[in-house]
Motif scaffolding. Structure first.
Motif, PDB file in Angstrom:
ATOM      1  N   ILE A   1       0.861  -1.179   0.000  1.00 38.72           N
ATOM      2  CA  ILE A   1       0.000   0.000   0.000  1.00 38.72           C
ATOM      3  C   ILE A   1       0.900   1.232   0.000  1.00 38.72           C
ATOM      4  O   ILE A   1       1.746   1.385   0.875  1.00 38.72           O
ATOM      5  CB  ILE A   1      -0.925   0.016   1.224  1.00 38.72           C
ATOM      6  CG1 ILE A   1      -1.861  -1.196   1.199  1.00 38.72           C
ATOM      7  CG2 ILE A   1      -1.726   1.316   1.286  1.00 38.72           C
ATOM      8  CD1 ILE A   1      -2.654  -1.381   2.484  1.00 38.72           C
ATOM      9  N   GLU A   2       0.706   2.088  -0.996  1.00 38.28           N
ATOM     10  CA  GLU A   2       1.488   3.320  -1.100  1.00 38.28           C
ATOM     11  C   GLU A   2       0.704   4.521  -0.573  1.00 38.28           C
ATOM     12  O   GLU A   2       1.281   5.410   0.038  1.00 38.28           O
ATOM     13  CB  GLU A   2       1.867   3.591  -2.570  1.00 38.28           C
ATOM     14  CG  GLU A   2       2.745   2.531  -3.195  1.00 38.28           C
ATOM     15  CD  GLU A   2       4.207   2.697  -2.859  1.00 38.28           C
ATOM     16  OE1 GLU A   2       4.630   3.820  -2.538  1.00 38.28           O
ATOM     17  OE2 GLU A   2       4.930   1.684  -2.920  1.00 38.28           O
ATOM     18  N   LYS A   3      -0.609   4.532  -0.862  1.00 39.57           N
ATOM     19  CA  LYS A   3      -1.415   5.703  -0.511  1.00 39.57           C
ATOM     20  C   LYS A   3      -2.848   5.274  -0.220  1.00 39.57           C
ATOM     21  O   LYS A   3      -3.397   4.400  -0.895  1.00 39.57           O
ATOM     22  CB  LYS A   3      -1.407   6.699  -1.680  1.00 39.57           C
ATOM     23  CG  LYS A   3      -2.211   7.956  -1.442  1.00 39.57           C
ATOM     24  CD  LYS A   3      -2.105   8.898  -2.642  1.00 39.57           C
ATOM     25  CE  LYS A   3      -2.873  10.169  -2.414  1.00 39.57           C
ATOM     26  NZ  LYS A   3      -2.746  11.095  -3.548  1.00 39.57           N
TER      27      LYS A   3
ATOM     28  N   ALA B   1       2.684   6.221   9.505  1.00 39.05           N
ATOM     29  CA  ALA B   1       3.221   7.518   9.079  1.00 39.05           C
ATOM     30  C   ALA B   1       4.644   7.336   8.558  1.00 39.05           C
ATOM     31  O   ALA B   1       5.458   6.653   9.167  1.00 39.05           O
ATOM     32  CB  ALA B   1       3.191   8.513  10.235  1.00 39.05           C
ATOM     33  N   GLY B   2       4.903   7.925   7.400  1.00 41.43           N
ATOM     34  CA  GLY B   2       6.224   7.809   6.798  1.00 41.43           C
ATOM     35  C   GLY B   2       6.355   6.647   5.837  1.00 41.43           C
ATOM     36  O   GLY B   2       7.306   6.599   5.060  1.00 41.43           O
ATOM     37  N   SER B   3       5.404   5.717   5.865  1.00 40.87           N
ATOM     38  CA  SER B   3       5.473   4.599   4.927  1.00 40.87           C
ATOM     39  C   SER B   3       4.246   4.506   4.015  1.00 40.87           C
ATOM     40  O   SER B   3       4.346   3.999   2.909  1.00 40.87           O
ATOM     41  CB  SER B   3       5.683   3.278   5.666  1.00 40.87           C
ATOM     42  OG  SER B   3       4.635   3.035   6.567  1.00 40.87           O
ATOM     43  N   ILE B   4       3.115   4.994   4.492  1.00 46.98           N
ATOM     44  CA  ILE B   4       1.909   5.046   3.664  1.00 46.98           C
ATOM     45  C   ILE B   4       1.399   6.479   3.699  1.00 46.98           C
ATOM     46  O   ILE B   4       1.191   7.046   4.773  1.00 46.98           O
ATOM     47  CB  ILE B   4       0.806   4.093   4.181  1.00 46.98           C
ATOM     48  CG1 ILE B   4       1.260   2.639   4.112  1.00 46.98           C
ATOM     49  CG2 ILE B   4      -0.486   4.287   3.368  1.00 46.98           C
ATOM     50  CD1 ILE B   4       0.261   1.655   4.704  1.00 46.98           C
TER      51      ILE B   4
END
Length: 127
Positions: A78-80, A115-118
């Motif tokens: 999952i990116e966003k 937070a910071g990864s997705i």
């Protein structure tokens, strides 16, 4: 939480609310990414609801929709997540709602865990 392997595919666990089935195939249970997105969206919505209540902003309903962008080249991660709130109420102030959504994101344990990864994008409309 303890998980037990199912015969067909996936795993199961029992919680106070009931039995949860998790699998890579929707025929056998919720897919892990669905649970992650649901956790983030519903946690954010729940925190938002509490903040609005504390601010004495009277709402009738909140509906949440989410869209997910995944990266197939990187294990389909999952990116966003785009979370969109439809907030129903009387005399709602757009600026106060926006501030409340920002505050909710900062106080949602699930959103802060990724937070910071997705990337989490939040939008809203007033009904």
């Amino acid at each position: 939480m303890d998980f037990k392997m199912k015969e067909e595919e996936g795993f199961t666990t029992t919680t106070e609310f009931g039995e949860l089935h998790v699998a890579g195939d929707e025929q056998f249970g919720y897919r892990p990414y669905q649970l992650m997105v649901a956790s983030i969206a519903v946690c954010s919505g729940g925190v938002l609801r509490k903040i609005l209540k504390k601010k004495r902003i009277d709402i009738e309903d909140i509906a949440i929709s989410s869209n997910v962008e995944r990266n197939e080249e990187k294990a389909n991660r999952i990116e966003k997540i785009h979370i969109h709130y439809k907030i129903k109420g009387q005399n709602l102030n757009e600026k106060k709602i926006h501030q409340s959504i920002v505050l909710a994101n900062k106080n949602c344990p699930m959103a802060q865990s990724v937070a910071g990864s997705i990337e989490i994008e939040e939008t809203f409309e007033l009904l």
